[in-house]
Design a protein around this motif. Structure first.
Motif, PDB file in Angstrom:
ATOM      1  N   PRO A   3     -34.512   5.475 -17.365  1.00  0.00           N
ATOM      2  CA  PRO A   3     -34.972   6.250 -16.206  1.00  0.00           C
ATOM      3  C   PRO A   3     -35.083   7.735 -16.536  1.00  0.00           C
ATOM      4  CG  PRO A   3     -32.686   5.594 -15.933  1.00  0.00           C
ATOM      5  CD  PRO A   3     -33.181   4.876 -17.146  1.00  0.00           C
ATOM      6  N   VAL A   4     -36.007   8.399 -15.854  1.00  0.00           N
ATOM      7  CA  VAL A   4     -36.277   9.814 -16.104  1.00  0.00           C
ATOM      8  C   VAL A   4     -36.323  10.562 -14.779  1.00  0.00           C
ATOM      9  CG1 VAL A   4     -37.927  11.480 -17.024  1.00  0.00           C
ATOM     10  CG2 VAL A   4     -37.607   9.286 -18.187  1.00  0.00           C
ATOM     11  N   LEU A   5     -35.665  11.716 -14.745  1.00  0.00           N
ATOM     12  CA  LEU A   5     -35.760  12.610 -13.593  1.00  0.00           C
ATOM     13  C   LEU A   5     -36.683  13.752 -13.985  1.00  0.00           C
ATOM     14  CD1 LEU A   5     -35.047  13.692 -10.816  1.00  0.00           C
ATOM     15  CD2 LEU A   5     -32.913  14.594 -11.750  1.00  0.00           C
ATOM     16  N   GLU A   6     -37.921  13.676 -13.528  1.00  0.00           N
ATOM     17  CA  GLU A   6     -38.911  14.696 -13.865  1.00  0.00           C
ATOM     18  C   GLU A   6     -38.559  16.014 -13.179  1.00  0.00           C
ATOM     19  OE1 GLU A   6     -41.072  14.306 -16.063  1.00  0.00           O
ATOM     20  OE2 GLU A   6     -41.381  12.137 -16.256  1.00  0.00           O
ATOM     21  N   GLU A  55     -39.562  16.278  -9.581  1.00  0.00           N
ATOM     22  CA  GLU A  55     -38.722  15.533  -8.645  1.00  0.00           C
ATOM     23  C   GLU A  55     -37.415  16.281  -8.388  1.00  0.00           C
ATOM     24  OE1 GLU A  55     -39.438  12.921  -6.886  1.00  0.00           O
ATOM     25  OE2 GLU A  55     -41.414  12.694  -7.773  1.00  0.00           O
ATOM     26  N   VAL A  82     -35.924  11.053  -4.101  1.00  0.00           N
ATOM     27  CA  VAL A  82     -35.766  11.328  -5.535  1.00  0.00           C
ATOM     28  C   VAL A  82     -35.115  10.135  -6.234  1.00  0.00           C
ATOM     29  CG1 VAL A  82     -34.601  12.787  -7.241  1.00  0.00           C
ATOM     30  CG2 VAL A  82     -35.723  13.831  -5.267  1.00  0.00           C
ATOM     31  N   VAL A  99     -36.772   8.081  -9.374  1.00  0.00           N
ATOM     32  CA  VAL A  99     -36.119   7.892 -10.674  1.00  0.00           C
ATOM     33  C   VAL A  99     -35.949   6.411 -10.975  1.00  0.00           C
ATOM     34  CG1 VAL A  99     -34.058   8.367 -12.040  1.00  0.00           C
ATOM     35  CG2 VAL A  99     -34.964  10.127 -10.522  1.00  0.00           C
ATOM     36  N   SER A 113     -39.111   5.021 -12.179  1.00  0.00           N
ATOM     37  CA  SER A 113     -39.446   5.410 -13.552  1.00  0.00           C
ATOM     38  C   SER A 113     -38.893   4.402 -14.556  1.00  0.00           C
ATOM     39  CB  SER A 113     -38.913   6.816 -13.859  1.00  0.00           C
ATOM     40  OG  SER A 113     -37.507   6.808 -14.087  1.00  0.00           O
ATOM     41  N   ALA A 142     -30.095   5.521 -13.336  1.00  0.00           N
ATOM     42  CA  ALA A 142     -30.923   6.339 -12.443  1.00  0.00           C
ATOM     43  C   ALA A 142     -30.036   7.081 -11.450  1.00  0.00           C
ATOM     44  CB  ALA A 142     -31.935   5.459 -11.706  1.00  0.00           C
ATOM     45  N   LEU A 173     -28.301  10.053 -13.092  1.00  0.00           N
ATOM     46  CA  LEU A 173     -29.186  11.210 -13.267  1.00  0.00           C
ATOM     47  C   LEU A 173     -29.304  12.005 -11.969  1.00  0.00           C
ATOM     48  CD1 LEU A 173     -32.144   9.763 -15.386  1.00  0.00           C
ATOM     49  CD2 LEU A 173     -30.460  11.445 -16.124  1.00  0.00           C
ATOM     50  N   VAL A 174     -29.488  11.284 -10.860  1.00  0.00           N
ATOM     51  CA  VAL A 174     -29.635  11.951  -9.569  1.00  0.00           C
ATOM     52  C   VAL A 174     -28.313  12.584  -9.150  1.00  0.00           C
ATOM     53  CG1 VAL A 174     -30.275  11.657  -7.147  1.00  0.00           C
ATOM     54  CG2 VAL A 174     -31.496  10.380  -8.910  1.00  0.00           C
TER      55      VAL A 174
END
Length: 208
Positions: A70-73, A76, A93, A97, A100, A131, A134-135
């Motif tokens: 997973p990626v947190l752009e 976002e 958000v 994620v 993703s 995910a 990350l958030v």
């Protein structure tokens, strides 16, 4: 000119290889069964070596489901302002994620595979946990920068508060995903999540 085009060509090749491996893995699992969808069989079907397979997926289960890290752009992360409806921000958000990690896959087919092989769900949940982590980190940064939160809420640190907030933010998404009108092919979007978020806020007001 060739130098600037080169990264784009490499990226396209990576996407093509990832897709070929995933498609081979999912198809073999559907047609022959998960046990027969070995790394060697998947690699042969995709036209790559087993070594190349492991450059893209850590295990065959990941390839079958089509899981990405997973990626947190940055775009976002910028949506987490801590302003009005912070919970709604975190929900959207979190969904972005999570999506993703599942991008580029056939949602309906993935759901069929999960129903056929329920133990694969645990693998997918590992990526959802990544995910959430990350958030959580991004939310903790927002809280730590806000004087009204940085000193700690009810004795809890910004990191602990962020973890609770992310857990709460996941509720509207889970509620919508389990509703009768949910379309797995369309997935969760800001539009179809809005009523669930509104209901969550309504319950908050009623219960507080």
């Amino acid at each position: 000119m060739p130098t600037s085009a080169s990264p784009s060509l490499r990226e396209r090749k990576k996407v093509e290889t990832w897709t070929a491996i995933h498609e081979a893995a999912a198809s073999l699992a559907q047609e022959r069964g998960l046990d027969q969808a070995t790394v060697e069989a998947i690699a042969e079907s995709a036209g790559v070596s087993p070594r190349t397979f492991f450059n893209y997926f850590p295990a065959k289960e990941d390839a079958v489901l089509g899981l990405h890290e997973p990626v947190l752009e940055p775009g976002e992360a910028a949506k987490l302002t801590g302003a009005d409806d912070f919970l709604g921000q975190v929900t959207l958000v979190l969904v972005a994620v999570a999506r993703s990690a599942l991008r580029g896959t056939d949602r309906a087919r993935r759901r069929q595979l999960l129903e056929r092989y329920p133990h694969l769900f645990a693998r997918q949940m590992e990526y959802m946990a990544k995910a959430e982590a990350l958030v959580c980190d991004a939310v903790a940064d927002v809280l730590a920068a806000d004087p009204s939160w940085s000193s700690g809420a009810e004795g809890f640190s910004p990191g602990e508060t962020a973890r609770m907030l992310v857990m709460l933010a996941a509720v509207p998404a889970k509620f919508k995903a389990k509703s009768k009108d949910f379309d797995p092919a369309a997935g969760l979007t800001p539009e179809n999540l809005a009523p669930a978020v509104a209901l969550f806020h309504h319950l908050q007001r009623k219960l507080s």
